[in-house]
Design a protein around this motif. Structure first.
Motif, PDB file in Angstrom:
ATOM      1  N   PHE A  70      -2.054  -8.583  -2.281  1.00  0.00           N
ATOM      2  CA  PHE A  70      -1.413  -7.721  -3.272  1.00  0.00           C
ATOM      3  C   PHE A  70      -0.203  -8.401  -3.910  1.00  0.00           C
ATOM      4  CE2 PHE A  70      -2.931  -3.876  -0.602  1.00  0.00           C
ATOM      5  CZ  PHE A  70      -4.162  -3.923  -1.210  1.00  0.00           C
ATOM      6  N   ILE A 110      -3.904   0.110  -6.447  1.00  0.00           N
ATOM      7  CA  ILE A 110      -4.823  -0.319  -5.389  1.00  0.00           C
ATOM      8  C   ILE A 110      -6.051   0.576  -5.437  1.00  0.00           C
ATOM      9  CG2 ILE A 110      -5.172  -0.494  -2.888  1.00  0.00           C
ATOM     10  CD1 ILE A 110      -2.183  -1.107  -2.643  1.00  0.00           C
ATOM     11  N   VAL A 123      -2.465   4.368  -4.928  1.00  0.00           N
ATOM     12  CA  VAL A 123      -3.731   4.062  -4.268  1.00  0.00           C
ATOM     13  C   VAL A 123      -4.777   5.083  -4.698  1.00  0.00           C
ATOM     14  CG1 VAL A 123      -4.911   3.716  -2.069  1.00  0.00           C
ATOM     15  CG2 VAL A 123      -2.489   3.118  -2.289  1.00  0.00           C
ATOM     16  N   GLY A 168      -6.917  -4.620  -6.157  1.00  0.00           N
ATOM     17  CA  GLY A 168      -5.538  -4.389  -6.559  1.00  0.00           C
ATOM     18  C   GLY A 168      -5.168  -5.226  -7.767  1.00  0.00           C
ATOM     19  N   ASP A 220      -9.379   1.607  -3.321  1.00  0.00           N
ATOM     20  CA  ASP A 220      -9.814   1.613  -1.928  1.00  0.00           C
ATOM     21  C   ASP A 220     -11.238   2.092  -1.780  1.00  0.00           C
ATOM     22  OD1 ASP A 220      -8.396   0.692   0.204  1.00  0.00           O
ATOM     23  OD2 ASP A 220      -7.226   2.505   0.506  1.00  0.00           O
ATOM     24  N   ARG A 252       0.828  -1.207   0.000  1.00  0.00           N
ATOM     25  CA  ARG A 252       0.000   0.000   0.000  1.00  0.00           C
ATOM     26  C   ARG A 252       0.868   1.265   0.000  1.00  0.00           C
ATOM     27  NH1 ARG A 252      -5.092   1.333   1.193  1.00  0.00           N
ATOM     28  NH2 ARG A 252      -5.636  -0.832   1.551  1.00  0.00           N
TER      29      ARG A 252
END
Length: 347
Positions: A162, A302, A76, A331, A304, A71
């Motif tokens: 991930f 990623i 992200v 991801g 979120d 992360r």
């Protein structure tokens, strides 16, 4: 250099009041709250009936980010709507028509194409159980304990996905995407297929007759990465592989690996590039993709759904309270040119 595309901040005073109400919600449940306190809970309410764990619960946020190194390294995107995101992928180049004179005809040239890479949100949950007596009588912060336990397992499981997730109800891990890697260069390899370089020896790094390590494969690996990605490039491996690499020596008996100083935040380096430890990567073994090199922020994305939602269940099992926490995240390896791999093999 991992980037964060996040949601706007909410009113600070309202959120602070909500954080206090959230603690009481975990202890006694929403129905037992005073009407004034219950009214404050709307700030973090979820349509499914849960409530968003407030950021002020420091151990939750800190623990999640410490565990989940990918992360920190990847790009992200914060998502507030929808269950997926489609990223435009420019995987082809336009063609030049060549040089022409002032009065010469110009033929049409190839037009670059744009593709889409879909990243889906996946749900993960944790459900610690606390006795009602503990909630009534505990002389420590049960609320912090509950969200910390959730964060610990969610963070560790998320980070593993991930790296090695198979995409089935979970993120795609970059190592799984690399299972079909080839030795072909970027110019001829199909987009989405990563590239690997053989180390030259099954399960390790070859040794020359002089006793020096034959580390030419590392230089080849570096040369395969396009120059724009090298500015943020790092080597990725686990501790077992780092132990093997750290013993490499040149013909003069000097270590190729340079030890860093973790106390001062200085990482170990290899040929001038920092080494990031990712424990989910494989140990040295024949044909293992044990080493990666590249720009993780450019390679891995990623998606979120911010925060973790919490539902309180004190009815299913009398005398015990279940705290159901869930989080949605996606991801995938979205740029196969930005991350290269070394396979511990002869070819």
């Amino acid at each position: 250099r991992g980037e964060r595309r996040d949601r706007p901040a909410i009113d600070a005073e309202a959120h602070r009041t909500y954080a206090n109400a959230f603690g009481q919600f975990l202890r006694v449940g929403a129905q037992a709250l005073h009407p004034d306190i219950r009214a404050e809970m709307h700030v973090g309410s979820d349509p499914a009936g849960g409530f968003l764990a407030p950021n002020e619960r420091g151990p939750f946020i800190t623990r999640l980010f410490e565990v989940s190194d990918i992360r920190r390294l990847a790009t992200v995107y914060g998502s507030t709507y929808g269950s997926a995101m489609e990223l435009p992928i420019d995987s082809s180049e336009a063609a030049s028509g060549g040089w022409v004179g002032e009065r010469e005809a110009r033929d049409d040239t190839d037009t670059p194409s744009i593709g889409l890479h879909r990243v889906d949100l996946n749900e993960q949950f944790a459900m610690p159980v606390v006795t009602q007596w503990m909630l009534d009588d505990a002389d420590f912060d049960v609320v912090t304990w509950v969200v910390t336990k959730m964060a610990d397992i969610i963070g560790r499981t998320e980070n593993a996905a991930f790296v090695v997730g198979d995409g089935v109800k979970k993120p795609w891990g970059f190592l799984v995407r690399a299972q079909n890697a080839t030795t072909q260069d970027d110019a001829v390899r199909k987009w989405g297929v990563p590239q690997y370089v053989p180390s030259g020896a099954a399960g390790g790094i070859p040794t020359l007759a002089s006793g020096a390590s034959d580390g030419d494969a590392f230089l080849t690996l570096i040369s395969k990465l396009k120059k724009p990605y090298r500015r943020n490039a790092k080597f990725f491996m686990n501790r077992a592989t780092e132990g093997m690499v750290s013993k490499m020596k040149d013909a003069e008996g000097r270590y190729i690996w340079t030890r860093g100083n973790m106390a001062e935040g200085v990482p170990s380096t290899l040929h001038g590039y920092p080494i990031e430890l990712i424990e989910e990567m494989p140990d040295p073994a024949a044909d293992a993709l044990a080493i990666a090199y590249g720009d993780m922020a450019a390679a891995y994305t990623i998606l979120d759904r911010p925060g973790i939602r919490v539902l309180r269940d004190d009815l299913t099992t009398k005398g015990k309270v279940k705290f159901y926490g869930y989080r949605r995240v996606g991801g995938d390896l979205t740029n196969s040119e930005a991350l290269k791999f070394m396979r511990l093999s002869e070819a």
